[in-house]
Write a protein that holds these residues in place. Sequence first.
Motif, PDB file in Angstrom:
ATOM      1  N   UNK A 184       0.828  -1.201   0.000  1.00  0.00           N
ATOM      2  CA  UNK A 184       0.000   0.000   0.000  1.00  0.00           C
ATOM      3  C   UNK A 184       0.855   1.241   0.000  1.00  0.00           C
ATOM      4  N   UNK A 185       2.136   1.054   0.143  1.00  0.00           N
ATOM      5  CA  UNK A 185       3.038   2.189   0.115  1.00  0.00           C
ATOM      6  C   UNK A 185       3.903   2.068  -1.113  1.00  0.00           C
ATOM      7  N   UNK A 186       4.312   3.178  -1.620  1.00  0.00           N
ATOM      8  CA  UNK A 186       5.141   3.183  -2.818  1.00  0.00           C
ATOM      9  C   UNK A 186       6.500   3.764  -2.481  1.00  0.00           C
ATOM     10  N   UNK A 187       7.411   2.910  -2.014  1.00  0.00           N
ATOM     11  CA  UNK A 187       8.710   3.415  -1.602  1.00  0.00           C
ATOM     12  C   UNK A 187       9.567   3.818  -2.786  1.00  0.00           C
ATOM     13  N   UNK A 188      10.470   4.757  -2.547  1.00  0.00           N
ATOM     14  CA  UNK A 188      11.422   5.148  -3.568  1.00  0.00           C
ATOM     15  C   UNK A 188      12.509   4.089  -3.656  1.00  0.00           C
ATOM     16  N   UNK A 189      13.240   4.097  -4.735  1.00  0.00           N
ATOM     17  CA  UNK A 189      14.335   3.158  -4.917  1.00  0.00           C
ATOM     18  C   UNK A 189      15.365   3.347  -3.817  1.00  0.00           C
ATOM     19  N   UNK A 190      15.807   2.244  -3.215  1.00  0.00           N
ATOM     20  CA  UNK A 190      16.867   2.229  -2.216  1.00  0.00           C
ATOM     21  C   UNK A 190      16.596   3.185  -1.059  1.00  0.00           C
ATOM     22  N   UNK A 191      15.449   3.131  -0.504  1.00  0.00           N
ATOM     23  CA  UNK A 191      15.065   3.998   0.608  1.00  0.00           C
ATOM     24  C   UNK A 191      15.195   3.237   1.922  1.00  0.00           C
ATOM     25  N   UNK A 192      15.848   3.836   2.909  1.00  0.00           N
ATOM     26  CA  UNK A 192      15.970   3.225   4.235  1.00  0.00           C
ATOM     27  C   UNK A 192      14.721   3.546   5.028  1.00  0.00           C
ATOM     28  N   UNK A 193      14.099   2.519   5.584  1.00  0.00           N
ATOM     29  CA  UNK A 193      12.894   2.667   6.401  1.00  0.00           C
ATOM     30  C   UNK A 193      12.919   1.611   7.491  1.00  0.00           C
ATOM     31  N   UNK A 197      15.617  -1.353   7.302  1.00  0.00           N
ATOM     32  CA  UNK A 197      15.857  -2.001   6.014  1.00  0.00           C
ATOM     33  C   UNK A 197      16.026  -0.998   4.880  1.00  0.00           C
ATOM     34  N   UNK A 198      16.640  -1.466   3.824  1.00  0.00           N
ATOM     35  CA  UNK A 198      16.666  -0.711   2.579  1.00  0.00           C
ATOM     36  C   UNK A 198      15.642  -1.362   1.654  1.00  0.00           C
ATOM     37  N   UNK A 199      14.711  -0.557   1.179  1.00  0.00           N
ATOM     38  CA  UNK A 199      13.690  -1.045   0.256  1.00  0.00           C
ATOM     39  C   UNK A 199      14.288  -0.948  -1.143  1.00  0.00           C
ATOM     40  N   UNK A 200      14.444  -2.098  -1.810  1.00  0.00           N
ATOM     41  CA  UNK A 200      15.146  -2.125  -3.083  1.00  0.00           C
ATOM     42  C   UNK A 200      14.230  -2.300  -4.290  1.00  0.00           C
ATOM     43  N   UNK A 201      12.963  -2.509  -4.077  1.00  0.00           N
ATOM     44  CA  UNK A 201      12.028  -2.587  -5.197  1.00  0.00           C
ATOM     45  C   UNK A 201      11.730  -1.173  -5.675  1.00  0.00           C
ATOM     46  N   UNK A 202      11.520  -1.038  -6.961  1.00  0.00           N
ATOM     47  CA  UNK A 202      11.285   0.286  -7.526  1.00  0.00           C
ATOM     48  C   UNK A 202       9.808   0.515  -7.789  1.00  0.00           C
ATOM     49  N   UNK A 203       9.454   1.778  -7.953  1.00  0.00           N
ATOM     50  CA  UNK A 203       8.077   2.150  -8.268  1.00  0.00           C
ATOM     51  C   UNK A 203       7.719   1.720  -9.654  1.00  0.00           C
ATOM     52  N   UNK A 248       7.038 -13.777   1.494  1.00  0.00           N
ATOM     53  CA  UNK A 248       6.363 -12.483   1.554  1.00  0.00           C
ATOM     54  C   UNK A 248       6.176 -12.084   3.000  1.00  0.00           C
ATOM     55  N   UNK A 249       6.152 -10.774   3.232  1.00  0.00           N
ATOM     56  CA  UNK A 249       5.921 -10.278   4.585  1.00  0.00           C
ATOM     57  C   UNK A 249       4.821  -9.237   4.565  1.00  0.00           C
ATOM     58  N   UNK A 250       4.236  -9.038   5.736  1.00  0.00           N
ATOM     59  CA  UNK A 250       3.262  -7.972   5.943  1.00  0.00           C
ATOM     60  C   UNK A 250       3.687  -7.226   7.195  1.00  0.00           C
ATOM     61  N   UNK A 251       3.632  -5.897   7.108  1.00  0.00           N
ATOM     62  CA  UNK A 251       4.012  -5.099   8.251  1.00  0.00           C
ATOM     63  C   UNK A 251       3.730  -3.630   8.009  1.00  0.00           C
ATOM     64  N   UNK A 252       4.257  -2.815   8.898  1.00  0.00           N
ATOM     65  CA  UNK A 252       4.102  -1.364   8.809  1.00  0.00           C
ATOM     66  C   UNK A 252       5.475  -0.742   8.595  1.00  0.00           C
ATOM     67  N   UNK A 253       5.544   0.221   7.685  1.00  0.00           N
ATOM     68  CA  UNK A 253       6.799   0.932   7.425  1.00  0.00           C
ATOM     69  C   UNK A 253       6.691   2.365   7.918  1.00  0.00           C
ATOM     70  N   UNK A 254       7.830   2.911   8.330  1.00  0.00           N
ATOM     71  CA  UNK A 254       7.861   4.283   8.802  1.00  0.00           C
ATOM     72  C   UNK A 254       9.281   4.729   9.065  1.00  0.00           C
ATOM     73  N   UNK A 255       9.401   5.868   9.731  1.00  0.00           N
ATOM     74  CA  UNK A 255      10.695   6.499   9.934  1.00  0.00           C
ATOM     75  C   UNK A 255      11.434   6.055  11.188  1.00  0.00           C
ATOM     76  N   UNK A 256      10.730   5.440  12.150  1.00  0.00           N
ATOM     77  CA  UNK A 256      11.403   5.009  13.369  1.00  0.00           C
ATOM     78  C   UNK A 256      10.829   3.679  13.847  1.00  0.00           C
ATOM     79  N   UNK A 257      11.647   2.979  14.601  1.00  0.00           N
ATOM     80  CA  UNK A 257      11.230   1.689  15.143  1.00  0.00           C
ATOM     81  C   UNK A 257      10.005   1.854  16.045  1.00  0.00           C
TER      82      UNK A 257
END
Length: 127
Positions: free
Chosen positions: A35-44, A121-127, A92-101
């Motif tokens: 449900x979120x569209x992370x940018x390439x190589x974004x740390x979250x 983590x670094x999100x490596x999938x692209x939009x 596959x995983x399910x969880x919540x992403x954000x800026x802090x633990x």
Amino acid sequence: MHAVLIALGFALTLASCGEDPGPRQTSTPSAASPSASPSTSEMRWIAVIDVAPDPSDLDALTQRMLDPLGIALMVAPTDCFEGLPDAAGNGYLIGAVGDSRSEVEQRVVDAGEEVAFSADVMIVCTD
């Protein structure tokens, strides 16, 4: 309904994670999509609720988490992340992403679920 449209709209994001860059499929994606569209190589930070070998195993949980987690909801292949612990395995995983633990763990708890594990983590999938 808005959250469902967001989830469906970003399902195509996962297509770039696969090894086969074949043509895009026009079929309706399963509920197990990000449900979120992370940018390439974004740390979250990600607080993982569950992992499964097949994304359809996460469908019911995904439907329950759409409203409480909103845009923080992430359902994606474990290959889309660098920095996951061995507990993530392959699949596959399910969880919540954000800026802090603390933020992502609190979101999961507030949604009525337990955190299986958290990782920066670094999100490596692209939009």
